[in-house]
Design a protein around this motif. Sequence first.
Motif, mmCIF file in Angstrom:
data_model
loop_
_atom_site.group_PDB
_atom_site.id
_atom_site.type_symbol
_atom_site.label_atom_id
_atom_site.label_comp_id
_atom_site.label_asym_id
_atom_site.label_seq_id
_atom_site.Cartn_x
_atom_site.Cartn_y
_atom_site.Cartn_z
ATOM 1 N N VAL A 1 0.838 -1.202 0.000
ATOM 2 C CA VAL A 1 0.000 0.000 0.000
ATOM 3 C C VAL A 1 0.872 1.252 0.000
ATOM 4 C CG1 VAL A 1 -1.729 1.309 1.297
ATOM 5 C CG2 VAL A 1 -1.933 -1.186 1.111
ATOM 6 N N GLU A 2 1.895 1.255 0.824
ATOM 7 C CA GLU A 2 2.794 2.413 0.909
ATOM 8 C C GLU A 2 3.478 2.698 -0.422
ATOM 9 O OE1 GLU A 2 5.459 1.316 4.028
ATOM 10 O OE2 GLU A 2 4.375 2.479 5.549
ATOM 11 N N ASN A 3 3.918 1.632 -1.096
ATOM 12 C CA ASN A 3 4.741 1.791 -2.287
ATOM 13 C C ASN A 3 3.953 1.737 -3.594
ATOM 14 O OD1 ASN A 3 7.081 1.871 -0.646
ATOM 15 N ND2 ASN A 3 7.142 -0.369 -0.589
ATOM 16 N N GLY A 4 2.655 1.432 -3.500
ATOM 17 C CA GLY A 4 1.854 1.323 -4.706
ATOM 18 C C GLY A 4 2.233 0.152 -5.578
ATOM 19 N N THR A 5 2.723 -0.929 -4.965
ATOM 20 C CA THR A 5 3.149 -2.122 -5.691
ATOM 21 C C THR A 5 2.087 -3.219 -5.566
ATOM 22 O OG1 THR A 5 4.374 -2.798 -3.712
ATOM 23 C CG2 THR A 5 5.603 -1.636 -5.426
ATOM 24 N N PRO A 6 2.143 -4.237 -6.427
ATOM 25 C CA PRO A 6 1.151 -5.316 -6.348
ATOM 26 C C PRO A 6 1.186 -6.018 -4.987
ATOM 27 C CG PRO A 6 2.321 -5.406 -8.442
ATOM 28 C CD PRO A 6 3.049 -4.395 -7.597
ATOM 29 N N THR A 7 0.020 -6.441 -4.527
ATOM 30 C CA THR A 7 -0.049 -7.157 -3.257
ATOM 31 C C THR A 7 0.455 -8.585 -3.450
ATOM 32 O OG1 THR A 7 -2.319 -7.835 -3.690
ATOM 33 C CG2 THR A 7 -1.998 -5.782 -2.461
ATOM 34 N N PRO A 8 0.969 -9.202 -2.381
ATOM 35 C CA PRO A 8 1.549 -10.545 -2.515
ATOM 36 C C PRO A 8 0.545 -11.638 -2.854
ATOM 37 C CG PRO A 8 2.330 -9.455 -0.523
ATOM 38 C CD PRO A 8 1.206 -8.628 -1.055
ATOM 39 N N VAL A 9 -0.715 -11.479 -2.444
ATOM 40 C CA VAL A 9 -1.740 -12.497 -2.716
ATOM 41 C C VAL A 9 -2.916 -11.791 -3.376
ATOM 42 C CG1 VAL A 9 -3.084 -14.406 -1.789
ATOM 43 C CG2 VAL A 9 -0.977 -13.714 -0.623
ATOM 44 N N SER A 10 -3.070 -11.983 -4.658
ATOM 45 C CA SER A 10 -4.017 -11.210 -5.462
ATOM 46 C C SER A 10 -5.434 -11.775 -5.388
ATOM 47 C CB SER A 10 -3.560 -11.209 -6.915
ATOM 48 O OG SER A 10 -3.686 -12.532 -7.454
ATOM 49 N N GLY A 11 -6.347 -11.068 -6.016
ATOM 50 C CA GLY A 11 -7.705 -11.569 -6.135
ATOM 51 C C GLY A 11 -7.752 -12.892 -6.888
ATOM 52 N N ALA A 12 -6.939 -13.017 -7.938
ATOM 53 C CA ALA A 12 -6.873 -14.280 -8.678
ATOM 54 C C ALA A 12 -6.396 -15.413 -7.778
ATOM 55 C CB ALA A 12 -5.960 -14.130 -9.895
ATOM 56 N N ASP A 13 -5.451 -15.102 -6.883
ATOM 57 C CA ASP A 13 -4.984 -16.099 -5.913
ATOM 58 C C ASP A 13 -6.097 -16.482 -4.945
ATOM 59 O OD1 ASP A 13 -2.308 -16.269 -6.838
ATOM 60 O OD2 ASP A 13 -1.791 -14.448 -5.740
ATOM 61 N N GLY A 14 -7.006 -15.553 -4.687
ATOM 62 C CA GLY A 14 -8.138 -15.861 -3.832
ATOM 63 C C GLY A 14 -9.184 -16.701 -4.531
ATOM 64 N N ARG A 15 -9.325 -16.519 -5.828
ATOM 65 C CA ARG A 15 -10.323 -17.249 -6.607
ATOM 66 C C ARG A 15 -9.919 -18.702 -6.843
ATOM 67 N NH1 ARG A 15 -12.057 -18.595 -11.845
ATOM 68 N NH2 ARG A 15 -14.160 -17.860 -12.419
ATOM 69 N N ALA A 16 -8.659 -18.938 -7.174
ATOM 70 C CA ALA A 16 -8.211 -20.266 -7.608
ATOM 71 C C ALA A 16 -8.470 -21.369 -6.581
ATOM 72 C CB ALA A 16 -6.736 -20.211 -7.983
ATOM 73 N N PRO A 17 -8.162 -21.177 -5.285
ATOM 74 C CA PRO A 17 -8.423 -22.262 -4.336
ATOM 75 C C PRO A 17 -9.898 -22.613 -4.183
ATOM 76 C CG PRO A 17 -6.830 -20.715 -3.434
ATOM 77 C CD PRO A 17 -7.414 -20.077 -4.651
ATOM 78 N N LEU A 18 -10.781 -21.626 -4.348
ATOM 79 C CA LEU A 18 -12.209 -21.919 -4.297
ATOM 80 C C LEU A 18 -12.595 -22.855 -5.433
ATOM 81 C CD1 LEU A 18 -15.085 -21.403 -3.192
ATOM 82 C CD2 LEU A 18 -15.224 -19.469 -4.781
ATOM 83 N N VAL A 19 -12.080 -22.593 -6.618
ATOM 84 C CA VAL A 19 -12.370 -23.438 -7.782
ATOM 85 C C VAL A 19 -11.826 -24.848 -7.557
ATOM 86 C CG1 VAL A 19 -11.916 -23.760 -10.243
ATOM 87 C CG2 VAL A 19 -12.481 -21.484 -9.361
ATOM 88 N N ILE A 20 -10.626 -24.943 -7.005
ATOM 89 C CA ILE A 20 -10.046 -26.264 -6.706
ATOM 90 C C ILE A 20 -10.921 -27.001 -5.698
ATOM 91 C CG2 ILE A 20 -8.037 -27.488 -5.782
ATOM 92 C CD1 ILE A 20 -6.345 -25.051 -6.724
ATOM 93 N N GLY A 21 -11.407 -26.271 -4.689
ATOM 94 C CA GLY A 21 -12.268 -26.887 -3.690
ATOM 95 C C GLY A 21 -13.564 -27.399 -4.289
ATOM 96 N N MET A 22 -14.141 -26.644 -5.215
ATOM 97 C CA MET A 22 -15.355 -27.085 -5.891
ATOM 98 C C MET A 22 -15.086 -28.337 -6.717
ATOM 99 S SD MET A 22 -16.767 -23.321 -7.006
ATOM 100 C CE MET A 22 -18.231 -23.933 -7.828
ATOM 101 N N ALA A 23 -13.926 -28.371 -7.367
ATOM 102 C CA ALA A 23 -13.551 -29.553 -8.147
ATOM 103 C C ALA A 23 -13.346 -30.761 -7.235
ATOM 104 C CB ALA A 23 -12.286 -29.269 -8.953
#
Length: 334
Positions: free
Chosen positions: A295-317
């Motif tokens: 947040v301070e540096n305006g850089t990408p966060t270490p765990v993105s929204g896509a990273d949040g989505r993928a495990p849910l899809v794996i769990g559904m599978a």
Amino acid sequence: MTVRFIVLGCGRIGSMHAAYLHRRVAGAEVVGVFDVVAEAAENVGAELDVPVATDLAAALAIDADAVAICTSTDTHVDVMIAAAEAGRAIFCEKPISLDVAEVDRALAAVEAAGVSLHIGFNRRFDPSHKAVADAVADGAIGDVEVVNITSRDPAPPPIAYIEVSGGIFNDMAIHDFDMARYVTGSEVESVYALGRVRVDPAIGQAGDVDTAVIVLTHENGCLTTIDISRRAVYGYDQRVEAFGSSGMAQSNNHHDTNALVATAGGYRQPPLQNFFLERYTASYLDQWEAFVAAVENGTPTPVSGADGRAPLVIGMAAKRAMDEGRPVLITEII
């Protein structure tokens, strides 16, 4: 710069995050809290001596840089959208939602608002697990071929929690699915899962299993095995191993102390740390430091929204694989 946080949700995990942010994370402070249970918010507000908002709109009206969403899972999407529209950087506890379409709705709002988003998969920041991932990423163990993950809780949660948790795959194993992607550095192609009720028949009556084994096939050819259980009588069992063409890296359990007593009768060690709040303290703090820096540096966060989505899809599978008795391709879900 000090990143000013509003903590939304003051239950067990929210109150922990609030205390860490306010007292133990450099460059962060809590400037307001809110919970639909007024007493919970008032207790945290009094402990930290910060304002208590009466509703979500009032909380988002507080002058702040970021929010920590620690509310119940079923509220995450709407709270995230409101925070994005208010221009706040967002930390959100996992999972974003139990519905992929709802996850996508939230992520679209975040993208439209142009705010930072970090999903709370804290185990990536555990020093021991991170060392395993680093050994894979830097080639120390050669080409990764097999990853083994063991994840066993000391005791099952209340049945009332089981009933609303989304099931063992999208509640408990979701961390392990994220760990599999993180350690291997590769997306999952297919999932096979077996599950049984071995701990408590009431869990089965609630429509879930309490013991499971999952096999993931990754795009890079690696295989990941995950064994999970709601009950380990000896403590919180958390182990990760990566096996490669040139070696192996392993993250072992943490004991209350590292003392070992050896006598003619054998070896004795203290018990394992009993639950996630003790075992993963360092990971929570390191995660917050990484998000604050982003947040301070305006850089990408270490765990993105896509990273949040993928495990849910794996769990559904995994759930479909267990129900149908066959491997399920990720492309069948998304």
